[in-house]
Design an enzyme around this catalytic site. Structure first.
Site, PDB file in Angstrom:
ATOM      1  N   HIS A  71      27.667  15.649  33.869  1.00 49.01           N
ATOM      2  CA  HIS A  71      26.828  16.274  33.196  1.00 49.01           C
ATOM      3  C   HIS A  71      27.271  16.522  31.908  1.00 49.01           C
ATOM      4  O   HIS A  71      26.284  16.953  31.407  1.00 49.01           O
ATOM      5  CB  HIS A  71      26.986  17.088  34.218  1.00 49.01           C
ATOM      6  CG  HIS A  71      25.793  18.174  33.994  1.00 49.01           C
ATOM      7  ND1 HIS A  71      27.158  20.068  33.585  1.00 49.01           N
ATOM      8  CD2 HIS A  71      24.721  18.564  33.968  1.00 49.01           C
ATOM      9  CE1 HIS A  71      25.463  20.504  33.608  1.00 49.01           C
ATOM     10  NE2 HIS A  71      24.302  19.776  33.920  1.00 49.01           N
ATOM     11  N   GLU A 107      26.207  14.267  29.821  1.00 45.26           N
ATOM     12  CA  GLU A 107      24.436  14.281  29.079  1.00 45.26           C
ATOM     13  C   GLU A 107      24.224  15.247  27.901  1.00 45.26           C
ATOM     14  O   GLU A 107      23.364  15.660  27.610  1.00 45.26           O
ATOM     15  CB  GLU A 107      23.793  14.568  30.459  1.00 45.26           C
ATOM     16  CG  GLU A 107      22.699  14.786  30.290  1.00 45.26           C
ATOM     17  CD  GLU A 107      22.004  16.092  30.975  1.00 45.26           C
ATOM     18  OE1 GLU A 107      21.363  17.124  30.968  1.00 45.26           O
ATOM     19  OE2 GLU A 107      22.194  15.956  33.089  1.00 45.26           O
ATOM     20  N   HIS A 108      25.249  16.651  28.360  1.00 49.73           N
ATOM     21  CA  HIS A 108      24.431  17.399  27.731  1.00 49.73           C
ATOM     22  C   HIS A 108      24.942  17.749  25.753  1.00 49.73           C
ATOM     23  O   HIS A 108      23.976  17.676  25.369  1.00 49.73           O
ATOM     24  CB  HIS A 108      25.222  18.971  27.963  1.00 49.73           C
ATOM     25  CG  HIS A 108      24.748  20.229  29.084  1.00 49.73           C
ATOM     26  ND1 HIS A 108      24.420  21.012  28.926  1.00 49.73           N
ATOM     27  CD2 HIS A 108      24.280  19.879  30.080  1.00 49.73           C
ATOM     28  CE1 HIS A 108      23.754  21.849  30.210  1.00 49.73           C
ATOM     29  NE2 HIS A 108      23.579  20.744  30.849  1.00 49.73           N
ATOM     30  N   GLU A 150      26.688  28.723  33.450  1.00 52.39           N
ATOM     31  CA  GLU A 150      24.742  27.237  34.599  1.00 52.39           C
ATOM     32  C   GLU A 150      26.250  27.116  35.764  1.00 52.39           C
ATOM     33  O   GLU A 150      25.688  27.204  37.306  1.00 52.39           O
ATOM     34  CB  GLU A 150      24.947  26.053  33.585  1.00 52.39           C
ATOM     35  CG  GLU A 150      24.714  25.429  34.687  1.00 52.39           C
ATOM     36  CD  GLU A 150      24.332  24.353  34.426  1.00 52.39           C
ATOM     37  OE1 GLU A 150      23.442  22.598  34.726  1.00 52.39           O
ATOM     38  OE2 GLU A 150      24.284  23.393  32.956  1.00 52.39           O
TER      39      GLU A 150
END
Length: 433
Positions: free
Chosen positions: A67, A70-71, A142
């Site tokens: 993840h 991906e960012h 997040e």
């Protein structure tokens, strides 16, 4: 380029595997003005133990790194890729799941240029320690936001009960502590291992000339050099029914309690078309047992045991398959008890009749046909590629071919109490022993 016609649905699919291993699928839908592109790698949050490209020893990377990667892919040395897509009239996004990471755009103009932008930015990583450390604070916020989300905690609570050893129970974004161990070097190591074209697929659906589009993609890939493809070695802990934790609960500041029942699939995950048939049959079975038109649902709703938050799902992917059923509950113990009773007596359930199966099949086929009007839905279904040669366009005949006897056998094999678990979220101060 191979061409396959689905006459029943009036669709034509074009596929090709390029010399570098990239799988490309094109679905022209010239009645639409929009085109949707999805570039996916088979790399998700559960892939936290693997042998890096060019090495021999298995490593364990920090949870949440897929993840995090991906960012970071959108940030380049010369600026933000979102701005590039914006100038070309496209909207872009990305998402990471348990088993994949996907990058996407949608646009009504400059489609070829947007395809090139999509391919180029995903295939040109840029990470520095400075930008990585900056991102940690953003992703930590997040993670903390999701920790305060009851439905998210409910889902990962039941996963924790069913899969205490498997990384499936770990939040896709990782933990605040785990992401602090991520470095630029680890991101590059993960990227080089999993972002090879042979581990990726590109799906484009919408208004296009398939011959022109495929040639554009071939030309883009021919300009780039990639190392020789090698099989990726991943490791997952062995899981058995004895690992399942039958019950757990937590307290949160919620007005109403929440309950979820999980049923863990034990044994090998079906592959190829068999996987699609298995998932479709399970979807039909759950809909018959607890779907909104079932007698069970109506009785439980009338009694106030369930409400509009009630939902059910069946997930099947690499190394795992499970069902989850849950929602808000005035009395979570009563909720879980009655749902388990429905599941454990499923084979003999009065819901399983030829007449009701026929009605549910017709409704499901209607939903599938309606979903084919959504470019996003089609692309997301194809990107998963969990079903080998079988595709979304094979679902209708699969639904038509499923028999009542198949569902009864499935109910007997899958709905076993030793495979089940319950997780509750209780309002603070109402804890259970």
């Amino acid at each position: 380029m191979e061409k396959k016609n689905y006459e029943q649905l009036d669709e034509t699919l074009y596929t090709e595997t390029l010399s570098n291993g990239l799988s490309v699928t094109l679905l022209p839908k010239n009645g639409f003005h929009k085109t949707y592109g999805l570039f996916t790698t088979k790399y998700g949050s559960i892939d936290n133990q693997f042998v890096p490209l060019g090495k021999k020893e298995m490593i364990r990377v920090p949870d949440g790194i897929a993840h995090f990667l991906e960012h970071k892919m959108f940030e380049k040395e010369d600026g933000d890729v979102f701005n590039t897509f914006g100038k070309l009239g496209a909207s872009a996004n990305a998402f990471t799941s348990f088993t994949q990471t996907s990058y996407l755009f949608s646009s009504t103009s400059n489609v070829l240029e947007n395809i090139e932008t999509l391919l180029d930015f995903v295939q040109e990583p840029y990470f520095t320690e400075e930008t990585v450390n900056k991102e940690k604070g953003i992703i930590a916020q997040e993670i903390q936001m999701y920790e305060d989300e009851p439905d998210w905690r409910l889902f990962f609570g039941i996963l924790g009960n069913m899969y205490p050893k498997h990384p499936l129970h770990i939040d896709i974004a990782g933990t605040v502590d785990s992401i602090m161990d991520i470095t630029a070097d680890l991101l590059y190591e993960s990227y080089e291992t999993f972002y090879h074209p042979s581990n990726m697929n590109l799906f484009v659906v919408g208004k296009m000339d398939p011959e022109k589009m495929m040639q554009w993609i071939r030309d883009n890939q021919a300009k780039k050099e990639f190392p020789t493809a090698v099989a990726i070695k991943r490791h997952f802990p062995e899981e058995t029914a004895t690992d399942i934790k039958p019950f757990d609960s937590i307290e949160m500041p919620v007005q109403r309690a929440k309950s979820m029942i999980g049923i863990k699939g034990i044994g090998p995950v079906p592959k190829g078309k068999a996987a699609l048939e298995y998932k479709t049959a399970m979807d039909l079975l759950l809909t018959l047992l607890v779907g909104p038109t079932s007698d069970n649902y109506l009785k439980l709703y009338d009694k106030g045991i369930i409400d509009d938050s009630f939902s059910y799902d069946f997930s099947l992917d690499r190394t795992f398959h499970f069902a989850d059923i849950g929602g808000d509950a005035k009395d979570p113990a009563a909720f879980s008890t009655v749902i388990k009773e429905i599941l454990l007596t499923a084979k003999e359930s009065p819901e399983l009749t030829e007449e009701k199966l026929t009605l549910v099949k017709k409704r499901m086929i209607g939903q599938v046909l309606q979903s084919l009007n959504s470019l996003e839905y089609i692309a997301n279904q194809y990107s998963q590629q969990a079903y080998g040669e079988a595709t979304l366009f094979d679902v209708v005949p699969i639904i038509e071919g499923i028999t009542l006897n198949q569902l009864k056998v499935l109910a007997e094999e899958f709905m076993q109490e030793k495979h089940m678990s319950v997780f509750h979220i209780l309002p603070k101060g109402d804890g259970e022993a």
